[in-house]
Design a protein around this motif. Structure first.
Motif, PDB file in Angstrom:
ATOM      1  N   UNK A  76      86.126 -32.990 -12.125  1.00 51.25           N
ATOM      2  CA  UNK A  76      86.360 -32.546 -13.491  1.00 51.25           C
ATOM      3  C   UNK A  76      85.954 -31.083 -13.649  1.00 51.25           C
ATOM      4  N   UNK A  77      86.584 -30.432 -14.619  1.00 51.21           N
ATOM      5  CA  UNK A  77      86.234 -29.062 -14.938  1.00 51.21           C
ATOM      6  C   UNK A  77      85.534 -28.983 -16.276  1.00 51.21           C
ATOM      7  N   UNK A  78      84.625 -28.025 -16.386  1.00 54.82           N
ATOM      8  CA  UNK A  78      83.858 -27.821 -17.611  1.00 54.82           C
ATOM      9  C   UNK A  78      83.870 -26.325 -17.934  1.00 54.82           C
ATOM     10  N   UNK A  79      84.355 -25.944 -19.109  1.00 51.86           N
ATOM     11  CA  UNK A  79      84.386 -24.547 -19.474  1.00 51.86           C
ATOM     12  C   UNK A  79      85.689 -23.880 -19.104  1.00 51.86           C
ATOM     13  N   UNK A  80      85.679 -22.554 -19.079  1.00 53.15           N
ATOM     14  CA  UNK A  80      86.893 -21.772 -18.954  1.00 53.15           C
ATOM     15  C   UNK A  80      87.001 -21.004 -17.631  1.00 53.15           C
ATOM     16  N   UNK A  81      88.167 -21.112 -17.007  1.00 51.08           N
ATOM     17  CA  UNK A  81      88.478 -20.303 -15.833  1.00 51.08           C
ATOM     18  C   UNK A  81      88.823 -18.879 -16.250  1.00 51.08           C
ATOM     19  N   UNK A  82      89.418 -18.733 -17.429  1.00 53.54           N
ATOM     20  CA  UNK A  82      89.779 -17.427 -17.981  1.00 53.54           C
ATOM     21  C   UNK A  82      89.472 -17.479 -19.474  1.00 53.54           C
ATOM     22  N   UNK A  83      88.354 -16.878 -19.853  1.00 55.17           N
ATOM     23  CA  UNK A  83      87.914 -16.951 -21.250  1.00 55.17           C
ATOM     24  C   UNK A  83      88.881 -16.208 -22.164  1.00 55.17           C
ATOM     25  N   UNK A  84      89.372 -15.049 -21.706  1.00 58.77           N
ATOM     26  CA  UNK A  84      90.245 -14.242 -22.550  1.00 58.77           C
ATOM     27  C   UNK A  84      91.548 -14.964 -22.898  1.00 58.77           C
ATOM     28  N   UNK A  85      92.068 -15.710 -21.951  1.00 64.05           N
ATOM     29  CA  UNK A  85      93.366 -16.368 -22.149  1.00 64.05           C
ATOM     30  C   UNK A  85      93.236 -17.850 -22.465  1.00 64.05           C
ATOM     31  N   UNK A  86      92.006 -18.339 -22.526  1.00 63.90           N
ATOM     32  CA  UNK A  86      91.797 -19.727 -22.886  1.00 63.90           C
ATOM     33  C   UNK A  86      92.265 -20.717 -21.847  1.00 63.90           C
ATOM     34  N   UNK A  87      92.158 -20.353 -20.564  1.00 64.65           N
ATOM     35  CA  UNK A  87      92.582 -21.243 -19.481  1.00 64.65           C
ATOM     36  C   UNK A  87      91.379 -22.071 -19.020  1.00 64.65           C
ATOM     37  N   UNK A  88      91.430 -23.391 -19.144  1.00 63.75           N
ATOM     38  CA  UNK A  88      90.276 -24.218 -18.782  1.00 63.75           C
ATOM     39  C   UNK A  88      90.118 -24.383 -17.270  1.00 63.75           C
ATOM     40  N   UNK A  89      88.903 -24.647 -16.877  1.00 63.97           N
ATOM     41  CA  UNK A  89      88.613 -24.984 -15.482  1.00 63.97           C
ATOM     42  C   UNK A  89      89.068 -26.411 -15.221  1.00 63.97           C
ATOM     43  N   UNK A  90      89.700 -26.629 -14.072  1.00 65.44           N
ATOM     44  CA  UNK A  90      90.071 -27.970 -13.619  1.00 65.44           C
ATOM     45  C   UNK A  90      89.611 -28.113 -12.165  1.00 65.44           C
ATOM     46  N   UNK A  91      89.700 -29.301 -11.599  1.00 66.02           N
ATOM     47  CA  UNK A  91      89.338 -29.467 -10.188  1.00 66.02           C
ATOM     48  C   UNK A  91      90.223 -28.657  -9.240  1.00 66.02           C
ATOM     49  N   UNK A  92      91.367 -28.171  -9.738  1.00 65.59           N
ATOM     50  CA  UNK A  92      92.251 -27.351  -8.912  1.00 65.59           C
ATOM     51  C   UNK A  92      91.955 -25.860  -9.052  1.00 65.59           C
ATOM     52  N   UNK A  93      91.033 -25.477  -9.943  1.00 65.54           N
ATOM     53  CA  UNK A  93      90.686 -24.063 -10.103  1.00 65.54           C
ATOM     54  C   UNK A  93      90.034 -23.543  -8.824  1.00 65.54           C
ATOM     55  N   UNK A  94      90.376 -22.309  -8.474  1.00 64.74           N
ATOM     56  CA  UNK A  94      89.902 -21.706  -7.229  1.00 64.74           C
ATOM     57  C   UNK A  94      88.736 -20.767  -7.533  1.00 64.74           C
ATOM     58  N   UNK A  95      87.624 -20.945  -6.802  1.00 63.19           N
ATOM     59  CA  UNK A  95      86.407 -20.157  -6.993  1.00 63.19           C
ATOM     60  C   UNK A  95      86.056 -19.399  -5.719  1.00 63.19           C
ATOM     61  N   UNK A  96      85.438 -18.239  -5.880  1.00 67.09           N
ATOM     62  CA  UNK A  96      84.771 -17.570  -4.769  1.00 67.09           C
ATOM     63  C   UNK A  96      83.455 -18.313  -4.556  1.00 67.09           C
TER      64      UNK A  96
END
Length: 578
Positions: A76-96
């Motif tokens: 599950x994702x919690x919070x935003x992957x891109x705060x400016x554009x309102x894109x939520x974090x999901x399990x498919x979001x890519x992180x460094x």
């Protein structure tokens, strides 16, 4: 001195701010992926509670995955992957994932060894002749196990005047390494975490295989395992699909962008999602890439040259949490924090990837373990092992502790590190260069650093502690002894002011007398966080944001230079030039 981190700061990173509260009213309604009936609704609710402070539409956050027997139990994702554009974090979001990347560099080296292209016992200078000859062979395995003694390249770059926003690559690092005149310690005699070793692994991979680490890992690891969304960022300007952007708190309840343009590989730079880590975890259970030999080698702890074992394996490190063995690696880089750890006996793995500097993924991961492994965990963490309390998702109630026996200044001569213990708001804190880190009592004379796998064990002498052992991640403690800081008048401080040049950095550092204090104000491409006053410590020594300075005098007694120690670098030579 942040363990398993690429971060350049010479101190443990900021703890997550605020109390973790359940904020279901503003939580994002993101669906959990690949859930299993093996987790009850109560368990999933408890996991969500661990991440509740991030489940907000205006916050950076985390992705979390729980794996068992090669299957995803909960993601599950919690919070935003891109705060400016309102894109939520999901399990498919890519992180460094920062230093969590190191296991992939180690795996690449092991694959080349299996190909017959190199040996772990090879002299690193065979492949990287730019390295100076320090009088003893530095093997590839020394690099892998952090026993080489090489200074950390991240700190060297910063002190040479490069900011994390500058574009830097292999050339700048190899140039700096070629200029070094000394090691932190004799090769093979000690374990000290260093990003330099893993950077050099990436150089070796490229020179042996003819492909950089990004291409080699994609071809030999990521593609065969089906990690289709995983890559290594070898170009600061490259596009990364589905990337969670990196952030830092702005100090006002919001966030600012926080990204680095450095292009070095090996010690970090892997970009991966929680979903893709399921495939990597599967390779530990049923090795398709590298076979059992590679998987075993990755998890086998190393040893010093005298045979004394260390806890660090190859890109992974072992420990015990509440009675259960785990092996994994954390990561910290500009705007990102990560943790991936495996509990082999239970065949459970937990991945926590966050896109905020303020996140504490090791504490969050252990909070998930508290839920998923509740039936096998002991009540408390074993003495002598670093970990978190049993109430990770909420601040544990702190027991009142008399701070008086511990308050004071302490010095670790092995690493040239000054620690200050202070009392704040009725509690005990570790003050490192002005960064106040709360300490939680684990028993008489024993404390853990809140939110981090670090412990302090004090040695009492009557009513006053004489020193303490400082341990990170369950490694053997480093001893710090109490000292009384000296006081110097402005006239005495004036003798230290001047211009100093380091041949090892090709950089000039200027010390000035300002408002009655010795201060650092200029370095090429000044790195603002390091500027500021220096405090006298012991005779001819000072400490501050810049690091620890040990001054030298010539035959006439005049200050002639100093050695600078900071962030996994010891005694970098500076010569007076005025």
């Amino acid at each position: 001195m942040l363990i398993r981190s690429r971060a350049a700061r010479p101190a443990i990173q900021h703890a997550a701010s605020g109390t973790v509260a359940v904020m279901l009213s503003c939580a994002l309604a993101l669906p959990a992926m690949a859930q299993s009936t093996e987790l009850s609704a109560d368990q999933t609710a408890k996991i969500d509670a661990v991440f509740a402070e991030y489940a907000k539409p205006n916050s950076a956050g985390c992705a979390a995955g729980v794996m068992r027997d090669g299957r995803m139990l909960y993601a599950k994702g919690y919070g935003m992957a891109d705060i400016e554009r309102g894109v939520p974090i999901t399990p498919a979001s890519v992180f460094d994932i920062g230093s969590t990347s190191k296991q992939f560099a180690a795996a690449s080296i092991l694959l080349l060894q299996a190909d017959g292209k190199l040996k772990l016992t090879d002299d690193a200078r065979k492949y990287v002749p730019e390295l100076p000859d320090f009088g003893k062979t530095i093997t590839i395995d020394h690099l892998i196990h952090h026993t080489s003694g090489l200074r950390d390249y991240i700190g060297l770059l910063v002190l040479a005047g490069f900011s994390l926003e500058d574009v830097t690559g292999d050339a700048q690092v190899l140039s700096l390494l070629s200029r070094q005149r000394a090691l932190n310690f004799p090769t093979g005699s000690r374990y000290e975490y260093s990003n330099t070793g893993y950077f050099l692994l990436s150089v070796i991979v490229q020179r042996v295989s003819g492909k950089n680490l990004a291409a080699f890992a994609r071809e030999r690891i990521f593609a065969p395992l089906g990690m289709s969304h995983t890559l290594i960022r070898d170009n600061h300007a490259m596009l990364i699909p589905n990337r969670a952007l990196g952030y830092a708190p702005d100090g006002k309840g919001g966030f600012v962008n926080h990204l680095s343009n450095w292009e070095q590989l090996g010690d970090g730079a892997v970009q991966v999602s929680v979903d893709d880590m399921l495939h990597w975890e599967g390779n530990f259970l049923d090795p398709k890439v590298g076979g059992a030999a590679m998987v075993d080698a990755l998890q086998t702890p190393g040893a010093l040259d005298d045979g004394k074992p260390i806890g660090y394996a190859r890109g992974l490190s072992g420990g015990t949490y509440r009675g259960q063995a785990y092996i994994g690696h954390g990561g910290a880089w500009q705007g990102y924090r990560a943790m991936f750890e495996r509990f082999p006996k239970q065949r459970v793995a937990i991945a926590v990837f966050c896109n905020s500097d303020s996140a504490s993924p090791n504490a969050l991961s252990h909070g998930v373990a508290d839920v998923v492994l509740a039936d096998v965990l002991t009540t408390e963490n074993k003495p002598g092992k670093a970990g978190t309390s049993k109430s990770v998702g909420k601040d544990a109630a702190a027991k009142p502790v008399d701070a008086a026996p511990y308050v004071g200044s302490y010095f670790d001569a092995t690493t040239d590190t000054v620690y200050r213990i202070a009392e704040k708001d009725g509690g005990v804190v570790l003050d490192m260069s002005g960064r106040m880190l709360p300490l939680v009592s684990d028993g008489p004379g024993r404390f853990s650093v809140k939110g981090f796998p670090a412990t302090l064990s004090f040695e009492p002498a009557g009513k006053r502690a004489t020193g303490f052992g400082f341990s990170i991640g369950g490694e053997p403690p480093q001893k710090a002894n109490r000292f009384e800081p000296i006081t110097l008048a402005p006239d005495a401080l004036r003798a230290y002011a001047g211009n100093y040049y380091s041949p090892e950095l090709d950089a000039t550092l200027t010390l000035t007398l300002e408002e009655g204090k010795l201060a650092f104000r200029s370095i090429r491409y000044a790195y603002a966080d390091l500027a500021g006053p220096l405090s006298p410590a012991m005779n001819d020594t000072f400490e501050g944001p810049l690091g620890f300075l040990t001054f030298k005098r010539d035959a006439s007694g005049r200050i002639s230079g100093f050695g600078l120690s900071a962030s996994r670098m010891k005694a970098i030579a500076f010569e007076r030039r005025d």
